[in-house]
Enzyme design. Structure first.
Site, short mmCIF file in Angstrom:
data_model
loop_
_atom_site.label_atom_id
_atom_site.label_comp_id
_atom_site.label_asym_id
_atom_site.label_seq_id
_atom_site.Cartn_x
_atom_site.Cartn_y
_atom_site.Cartn_z
CB SER A 1 4.38 7.50 -2.43
OG SER A 1 4.12 6.76 -3.43
CG ASN A 2 1.35 3.09 -2.87
OD1 ASN A 2 1.91 2.24 -3.45
ND2 ASN A 2 0.35 3.68 -3.59
#
Ligand code: C5P
Length: 221
Positions: A29-30
């Site tokens: 993810s980020n």
């Protein structure tokens, strides 16, 4: 100044990060918080729009008078987005979609049996491009978060993704952008651009909604 500038306009906004499963307990993810997208959803609802907020996992509460569709992966976000086509006139892509996903999510938790490992990644679909190139294309707005050559990259994305407007922000400055409470942006369209200086994301969202509404009515009415 008309405060109901988007009265009755059906609007879809994507927000937050996506999560791409590696195995049942892990993901890629980020750092997107979703704050900018949620602030835009709230400002648009205040301006009278009928807002669908397609959100990846965030810790934020759904703004009042906004209907939220929760998604996890980029593919889920694409499916939820295309489901609104034909039913929305304006689309704002604010999500930080993971560019790649594991080619195959493992069915069981991966064990640490080896000193090194690799994960094969494949490109995710581009949600905003898919929307902007659809036969029932809404007026489409994208974001460009860059750490260098901001305006040049943003203009490239405006053209490549077939957008009506792109909102460029410099994420190399930690006071603005990802997870910050403030943002400063440049809005760019085919034959013009305009700077919006650093301010709180809620105030900036209200200004962006005014600009987006102007663009929307210029394109459609
Ligand atoms: O290409 P890049 O990720 O920088 O483009 C950013 C813009 O494109 C944002 O509006 C983002 O929401 C959108 N995007 C998307 N689907 C992707 C990647 C980006 O909708 N897979």
């Amino acid at each position: 100044f008309n405060s109901r500038i988007l009265d009755g306009v059906r609007l879809t906004i994507t927000a937050g990060p996506t999560r791409e499963a590696i195995d049942p307990v892990r993901y890629i993810s980020n750092h997107s918080s979703g704050k900018m997208g949620y602030a835009l959803a709230a400002a648009a609802a205040d301006a009278g729009a009928i807002v669908t907020l397609i959100s990846g996992p965030t810790n934020l509460n759904c703004p009042e008078r906004v209907s939220r569709v929760d998604v996890i992966s980029a593919q889920d976000m694409l499916d939820a987005s295309t489901a609104t086509l034909g039913k929305c006139e304006l689309f704002i892509a604010c999500a930080a979609v993971a560019d790649y996903r594991p080619a195959k999510a493992a069915d069981q938790k991966i064990k640490k049996d080896n000193d090194s490992m690799h994960i094969d990644l494949v490109r995710n679909p581009d949600i905003v491009s898919t929307v902007a190139n659809h036969s029932e294309r809404p007026v489409t707005v994208g974001f460009a978060a860059e750490t260098q050559d901001l305006l040049r990259y943003a203009r490239g994305k405006l053209e490549r993704k077939n957008l009506d407007l792109i909102i460029a922000n410099d994420v190399s400055n930690s006071a603005i952008g990802f997870n910050a409470n403030d943002n400063a942006v440049t809005a760019i369209w085919k034959d013009g651009q305009c700077d919006i200086p650093q301010m709180g994301k809620n105030q900036l969202a209200a200004q962006l909604i005014t600009l987006i509404a102007q663009k929307f009515f210029a394109e459609t009415r």
